[in-house]
Design an enzyme around this catalytic site. Structure first.
Site, short mmCIF file in Angstrom:
data_model
loop_
_atom_site.label_atom_id
_atom_site.label_comp_id
_atom_site.label_asym_id
_atom_site.label_seq_id
_atom_site.Cartn_x
_atom_site.Cartn_y
_atom_site.Cartn_z
N ALA A 168 11.56 -39.14 -6.33
CA ALA A 168 12.30 -39.98 -7.72
C ALA A 168 12.07 -40.82 -7.81
CB ALA A 168 13.08 -39.26 -7.89
N ARG A 176 14.23 -27.02 -3.80
CA ARG A 176 14.47 -26.34 -2.46
C ARG A 176 14.92 -25.00 -2.43
NH1 ARG A 176 20.22 -30.77 -3.01
NH2 ARG A 176 18.67 -32.95 -2.74
N ASP A 196 22.71 -41.85 0.63
CA ASP A 196 23.73 -41.51 0.08
C ASP A 196 24.22 -40.01 0.36
OD1 ASP A 196 21.16 -42.52 -0.96
OD2 ASP A 196 19.66 -40.94 -0.97
N GLU A 225 1.05 -0.84 0.12
CA GLU A 225 -0.13 -0.29 0.02
C GLU A 225 0.87 1.40 0.22
OE1 GLU A 225 0.14 -2.46 1.90
OE2 GLU A 225 -2.28 -2.81 2.94
N LEU A 255 8.53 -39.68 4.47
CA LEU A 255 7.60 -39.62 3.87
C LEU A 255 6.22 -40.52 4.65
CD1 LEU A 255 10.13 -39.54 0.46
CD2 LEU A 255 8.69 -37.59 1.38
N CYS A 298 -0.93 -0.17 7.51
CA CYS A 298 -0.83 -0.67 6.69
C CYS A 298 -2.88 0.71 6.34
CB CYS A 298 -1.42 -0.47 6.20
SG CYS A 298 0.48 -1.42 4.94
N SER A 320 5.79 -41.75 6.58
CA SER A 320 4.57 -41.46 8.25
C SER A 320 4.20 -39.68 7.99
CB SER A 320 5.77 -41.16 9.51
OG SER A 320 7.19 -40.30 8.75
C1 AOF Z 1 0.06 -5.53 4.43
N1 AOF Z 1 0.42 -5.48 3.07
O1 AOF Z 1 1.78 -5.14 1.70
C2 AOF Z 1 2.13 -6.94 3.16
C3 AOF Z 1 1.37 -7.01 4.42
O2 AOF Z 1 6.66 -7.00 10.05
P1 AOF Z 1 6.03 -6.19 8.95
O3 AOF Z 1 5.65 -4.73 9.14
O4 AOF Z 1 6.00 -5.93 7.81
O5 AOF Z 1 5.11 -6.75 9.03
C4 AOF Z 1 4.23 -8.48 8.15
C5 AOF Z 1 2.97 -8.71 8.15
O6 AOF Z 1 2.50 -7.99 7.76
C6 AOF Z 1 2.63 -9.70 8.11
O7 AOF Z 1 2.74 -11.02 8.75
C7 AOF Z 1 1.62 -9.81 6.64
O8 AOF Z 1 -0.17 -9.99 8.45
C8 AOF Z 1 1.34 -8.10 7.02
N2 AOF Z 1 1.88 -8.29 5.73
N3 AOF Z 1 0.80 -6.46 5.12
O9 AOF Z 1 -0.60 -4.61 4.64
C9 AOF Z 1 1.95 -5.93 2.23
N4 AOF Z 1 2.69 -7.48 3.43
ZN ZN Z 2 1.44 -3.23 5.82
#
Ligand code: AOF
Ligand code: ZN
Length: 350
Positions: A159, A189, A205, A53, A293, A89, A295
């Site tokens: 695999a 990975r 392995d 935002e 896997l 935000c 389990s």
């Molecule tokens: C939003 N807009 O683009 C994202 C959000 O540590 P901070 O401040 O970066 O917060 C991380 C948390 O904010 C993340 O765990 C998720 O809940 C939210 N991410 N929120 O409004 C964003 N990336």
């Molecule tokens: Zn935010």
């Protein structure tokens, strides 16, 4: 008048540009629309940095800034309500007097979880939710699984030969997939935060489990070695990447190896997923062996299974691979002459 979903699709496109840079945060995109014209776009670009935002509002040109208070903000995830590494935000949206916000999906993170939506509504903003909700959740399937199920998103990978074997009769390694497929596996990975194997796989392995064939981060290696049978000379314990050893005997740290003690009174699958959750790992790829896997399959504790088959290889009397009892085929692809089948336990994140 364009449909809300068109702008939400654009949010999703933007969000994807953050892939590989934002974990453990979700990928999020935002679009600001005034009378069917996009006047701002942004996405969460880097972990710890500005949210979608903020970048969206910053992108609005000086000539259009007076339109912000008459525009609609589209965002693929509920605007946050908390002070994390960045301020909320939802407050920013209120400050800019944006009258209408269209949200893709609610944020399952405890500190937000509907509070961003409530905050905006309380300020008199019209909030529409659930536009392309499944797509928005799917994009962040790891993040959603982690927060709603309190465990990592679990990917099983193996695999097998045409007759369903993953090794020779004595469990000895047999080259099953081709070089091209091995590169694909290294890419896989690098997309996950952890990679897990059991004792026998480490002993037989001696894999390093790194992503050396591609550029990308190394996931943390998880070795389930209950009785500490794997010697310190083994690749996962002796090279410089980080490893967590889950075992019944010790709890300490030595260089880059962290030992975590499990109890014998509870199934390993539950303990393993709890430990990984505790370390904040959003996802894990489990690469064997068959017992480990199976389990996870038997416990019904998995999200995705990626099965590579070499249709030209038959291993007579070989060591049988796991058997998947449920799941639906989501994708089939070829890698050279290898076949790759990807199954999902649920078709969308629940
Ligand atoms: C939003 N807009 O683009 C994202 C959000 O540590 P901070 O401040 O970066 O917060 C991380 C948390 O904010 C993340 O765990 C998720 O809940 C939210 N991410 N929120 O409004 C964003 N990336
Ligand atoms: Zn935010």
């Amino acid at each position: 008048m364009r449909d809300h979903s068109e702008y939400m699709h654009r949010c999703l496109q933007l969000a994807r540009l953050g892939a590989g840079y934002v974990a453990p945060n979700p990928m999020v995109g935002a679009v600001l629309v005034h009378k069917n014209r996009i006047i701002g776009e942004g996405y969460h670009q880097l972990y710890g940095k500005a949210h979608a935002e903020v970048n969206c509002l910053d992108s609005v040109k000086a000539a259009d800034r007076q339109l912000i208070a008459a525009s609609t903000l589209y965002v693929s995830l509920e605007p946050c309500a908390h002070f994390g590494k960045t301020p909320p935000c939802a407050d920013l949206v209120i400050l800019h007097r944006i009258p209408k916000v269209v949200v893709g999906s609610r944020d399952p993170f405890k500190a937000v979880d509907g509070k961003g939506i409530e905050k905006m509504q309380a300020a008199g903003i019209e909030v529409i939710t659930g536009v392309l909700e499944n797509e928005c959740r799917e994009l962040n399937k790891r993040f959603f699984t982690f927060h709603t199920k309190q465990r990592p998103y679990i990917i099983l990978k193996w695999a097998q030969s045409a007759n369903g074997c993953i090794a020779g009769p004595e469990k000895e390694g047999v080259g099953i997939s081709q070089d091209l497929t091995n590169r694909l596996v290294h890419r896989w990975r690098s997309e996950e935060q952890a990679i897990a194997i059991g004792t026998a796989t480490a002993l037989i392995d001696n894999p390093s489990l790194t992503t050396r064939h591609v550029s990308g981060p190394n996931p943390v290696r998880i070795l389930l070695d209950k009785e500490l049978k794997v010697p310190s000379t083994n690749a996962v314990l002796s090279d410089e990447a980080d490893t967590i050893v889950l075992n019944y005997h010790r709890e300490d740290k030595q260089d880059h190896v962290q030992y975590v003690k499990l109890t014998q009174d509870e199934p390993v699958v539950e303990q393993m997923t709890r430990v990984l959750y505790g370390f904040g790992m959003l996802s894990v790829i489990i690469e064997g062996g068959s017992l480990l896997l199976q389990s996870f399959i038997d416990a019904g504790c998995w999200d995705e299974a990626r099965i590579i088959t070499n249709p030209a290889l038959v291993i007579p009397g070989g060591y049988k691979g796991p058997i998947l009892r449920e799941g639906e085929l989501q994708e089939s692809l070829t890698s050279g002459t290898d076949l790759v089948h990807i199954y999902r336990k649920h078709s969308s994140v629940q």
